[in-house]
Motif scaffolding. Structure first.
Motif, PDB file in Angstrom:
ATOM      1  N   LYS A 238       0.806  -1.225   0.000  1.00 12.91           N
ATOM      2  CA  LYS A 238       0.000   0.000   0.000  1.00 12.91           C
ATOM      3  C   LYS A 238       0.837   1.272   0.000  1.00 12.91           C
ATOM      4  O   LYS A 238       0.301   2.366  -0.203  1.00 12.91           O
ATOM      5  CB  LYS A 238      -0.954   0.017   1.210  1.00 12.91           C
ATOM      6  CG  LYS A 238      -1.954  -1.122   1.228  1.00 12.91           C
ATOM      7  CD  LYS A 238      -2.766  -1.266  -0.054  1.00 12.91           C
ATOM      8  CE  LYS A 238      -3.934  -0.313  -0.157  1.00 12.91           C
ATOM      9  NZ  LYS A 238      -4.711  -0.572  -1.415  1.00 12.91           N
ATOM     10  N   ALA A 239       2.150   1.164   0.236  1.00  9.69           N
ATOM     11  CA  ALA A 239       2.992   2.366   0.205  1.00  9.69           C
ATOM     12  C   ALA A 239       4.448   1.955  -0.008  1.00  9.69           C
ATOM     13  O   ALA A 239       4.855   0.843   0.350  1.00  9.69           O
ATOM     14  CB  ALA A 239       2.869   3.148   1.508  1.00  9.69           C
ATOM     15  N   VAL A 240       5.200   2.864  -0.613  1.00 16.78           N
ATOM     16  CA  VAL A 240       6.629   2.639  -0.868  1.00 16.78           C
ATOM     17  C   VAL A 240       7.364   3.912  -0.482  1.00 16.78           C
ATOM     18  O   VAL A 240       6.916   5.012  -0.837  1.00 16.78           O
ATOM     19  CB  VAL A 240       6.878   2.338  -2.373  1.00 16.78           C
ATOM     20  CG1 VAL A 240       8.356   2.123  -2.651  1.00 16.78           C
ATOM     21  CG2 VAL A 240       6.070   1.140  -2.838  1.00 16.78           C
ATOM     22  N   GLU A 241       8.439   3.774   0.253  1.00 14.37           N
ATOM     23  CA  GLU A 241       9.242   4.952   0.609  1.00 14.37           C
ATOM     24  C   GLU A 241      10.651   4.780   0.061  1.00 14.37           C
ATOM     25  O   GLU A 241      11.283   3.740   0.268  1.00 14.37           O
ATOM     26  CB  GLU A 241       9.356   5.082   2.126  1.00 14.37           C
ATOM     27  CG  GLU A 241       8.126   5.651   2.782  1.00 14.37           C
ATOM     28  CD  GLU A 241       8.374   5.947   4.262  1.00 14.37           C
ATOM     29  OE1 GLU A 241       7.878   6.963   4.739  1.00 14.37           O
ATOM     30  OE2 GLU A 241       9.084   5.154   4.922  1.00 14.37           O
ATOM     31  N   LEU A 247       9.308  11.199   5.664  1.00 17.33           N
ATOM     32  CA  LEU A 247      10.019  12.083   6.604  1.00 17.33           C
ATOM     33  C   LEU A 247      10.620  13.291   5.876  1.00 17.33           C
ATOM     34  O   LEU A 247      10.719  14.390   6.436  1.00 17.33           O
ATOM     35  CB  LEU A 247      11.126  11.284   7.320  1.00 17.33           C
ATOM     36  CG  LEU A 247      11.889  11.993   8.427  1.00 17.33           C
ATOM     37  CD1 LEU A 247      10.965  12.299   9.607  1.00 17.33           C
ATOM     38  CD2 LEU A 247      13.073  11.130   8.893  1.00 17.33           C
ATOM     39  N   SER A 248      10.980  13.105   4.605  1.00 21.36           N
ATOM     40  CA  SER A 248      11.578  14.201   3.818  1.00 21.36           C
ATOM     41  C   SER A 248      10.632  15.396   3.699  1.00 21.36           C
ATOM     42  O   SER A 248      11.082  16.513   3.423  1.00 21.36           O
ATOM     43  CB  SER A 248      11.904  13.751   2.393  1.00 21.36           C
ATOM     44  OG  SER A 248      12.416  12.476   2.378  1.00 21.36           O
ATOM     45  N   HIS A 269      19.934  10.414   2.969  1.00 19.99           N
ATOM     46  CA  HIS A 269      18.484  10.613   3.141  1.00 19.99           C
ATOM     47  C   HIS A 269      17.740  10.316   1.835  1.00 19.99           C
ATOM     48  O   HIS A 269      16.570   9.966   1.842  1.00 19.99           O
ATOM     49  CB  HIS A 269      18.199  12.052   3.576  1.00 19.99           C
ATOM     50  CG  HIS A 269      18.861  12.406   4.873  1.00 19.99           C
ATOM     51  ND1 HIS A 269      18.557  11.768   6.054  1.00 19.99           N
ATOM     52  CD2 HIS A 269      19.836  13.311   5.172  1.00 19.99           C
ATOM     53  CE1 HIS A 269      19.299  12.270   7.035  1.00 19.99           C
ATOM     54  NE2 HIS A 269      20.088  13.197   6.525  1.00 19.99           N
ATOM     55  N   SER A 270      18.421  10.490   0.724  1.00 17.55           N
ATOM     56  CA  SER A 270      17.755  10.353  -0.588  1.00 17.55           C
ATOM     57  C   SER A 270      17.496   8.897  -0.954  1.00 17.55           C
ATOM     58  O   SER A 270      16.810   8.628  -1.938  1.00 17.55           O
ATOM     59  CB  SER A 270      18.623  10.982  -1.674  1.00 17.55           C
ATOM     60  OG  SER A 270      19.750  10.149  -1.932  1.00 17.55           O
ATOM     61  N   GLY A 271      18.092   7.966  -0.213  1.00 16.89           N
ATOM     62  CA  GLY A 271      17.928   6.546  -0.568  1.00 16.89           C
ATOM     63  C   GLY A 271      18.706   6.179  -1.817  1.00 16.89           C
ATOM     64  O   GLY A 271      18.355   5.223  -2.514  1.00 16.89           O
TER      65      GLY A 271
END
Ligand code: FMN
Length: 358
Positions: A238-241, A247-248, A269-271
């Motif tokens: 249902k979600a992908v971060e 948080l960004s 932070h950018s993954g």
């Protein structure tokens, strides 16, 4: 539509209670050593029936390679693989034949197609994800040649969150836990829900080490968009971060930016993705799975005539789909990276000349 990818692409076929599932992987370069034991090991990581934290459906999930490999090496032709279903109990679904199970795809499939295979959800069942793991294993074997490593684990279950991410502990854990300190609490949460005939959700973390700079094809095939597409195509996601994700949107620019030094980024932070292109840092993606829709508590629904009825389910189900889902997410990441690695080869004329210069 049952095909994913552009240059390295795969199609899957099969249903939960059909004869078999499988995939055709196309665009795989010739010359890759195919380690069948590795492929089977990947299948075994996802396969059901291993412990009390997973569905009791027992499937061997043995993969048979039908084409595209000769003397253990890829030939550059399409690789087809088949996995026969062995442990269907279709009778468990007779009572839901004409009604829509809450949280499942029954309602939408029936309204869209006018028909559906009600046995275990048919094509909408996550049984299909076995075929993705087989395809993902081929992608991983290609990535291995490039020394790119993809791994995954569980970082949260029912809101019990890991505070450390230790990928080396995942293979020893029945729930693929990343943090030994919270593993027992996460297991307890699964069993507590299961004992109450209910289910829980969870979050998987997928990590990529040694990704080269340059993966991702802006604008519409940005790496993050491809990853989101891949992950959201998995059942129950249902979600992908990407990186710090939501948080960004809550921290100030100074705290969110990854400052750059000669030897690389100071933070991540950018993954690992900037402008839709990998920046050479670890790629980190969190994948959020909802709680398993099949629960053994009486629920309200309607039947195919739109009459209100009660829904009481039977069958065998994962009390937390995130656990086995994490392996599927890892496979989808490998498939995206293999695709992007091949596409990236034509980003500069120098690269093209390397292939065609006489
Ligand atoms: N749903 C169930 O109700 N029972 C299961 O045993 C089950 N096992 C799953 C295993 C995996 C690996 C994954 C990724 C999902 C599983 N699901 C299971 C989730 C359903 O397939 C999914 O929620 C359902 O098809 C509705 O689709 P949606 O949640 O994507 O909207």
């Amino acid at each position: 539509m049952n095909t994913f990818g552009h240059r390295f692409r795969f199609s899957t076929f099969g249903e939960s209670h059909g004869k078999a599932l499988g995939c055709i992987v196309d665009g795989v370069p010739a010359g890759i050593k195919i380690d069948e034991e590795f492929i089977q090991n990947e299948m075994d990581r996802r396969k059901p029936g291993k412990n009390k934290y997973a569905t009791a459906r027992k499937e061997g999930d043995k993969v048979e390679i039908l084409s595209g490999v000769f003397e253990g090496i890829t030939t550059g032709t399409s690789i087809s693989m088949v996995i026969f279903n062995e442990n269907q109990k279709s009778k468990d679904y007779t009572n839901v034949k004409d009604l829509f199970r809450p949280g499942h795809a029954d309602f939408t499939y029936f309204n869209k197609y006018g028909t559906r295979d009600y046995r275990g959800g048919g094509r909408s069942s996550a049984r299909e994800t076995a075929a993705r793991v087989a395809a993902g294993a081929i992608a991983k074997l290609m990535l291995k040649e490039l020394e790119i490593e993809v791994q995954s684990g569980i970082c949260a279950i029912d809101g019990v969150e890991a505070s450390e991410y230790d990928f080396s502990s995942v293979s020893d854990s029945e729930i693929f836990a990343l943090d030994k300190n919270v593993e027992q609490a996460q297991k307890d949460a699964i069993l507590a829900a299961k004992n109450k005939h209910n289910s829980v959700g969870g979050v998987a973390l997928v990590n990529v080490k040694n990704a080269p700079i340059g993966l991702g094809e802006p604008l519409y095939f940005k790496l993050d968009s491809q990853i989101a597409n891949a992950m959201m195509s998995i059942n129950a996601v249902k979600a992908v971060e990407i990186g710090d994700g939501t948080l960004s949107s809550k921290v100030k620019g100074y705290d969110n930016n990854d400052q750059i030094r000669k030897d690389g980024f100071k933070t991540n932070h950018s993954g690992g993705i900037l402008g839709g292109i990998s920046n050479g840092d670890d790629i980190n993606v969190k994948v959020y799975f909802k709680s398993t829709p099949s629960i053994f508590i009486k629920q309200e629904t309607v039947d195919i005539h739109n009459d209100e009825v009660d829904c009481e389910l039977k069958g065998r189900h994962d009390p937390c789909v995130a656990v086995r889902g994490s392996v599927v997410a890892e496979s989808m990441m490998a498939l995206v990276l293999a695709d992007m690695a091949l596409l990236n080869m034509s980003s500069k004329i120098e690269n093209v000349k390397k292939v065609y210069s006489k």
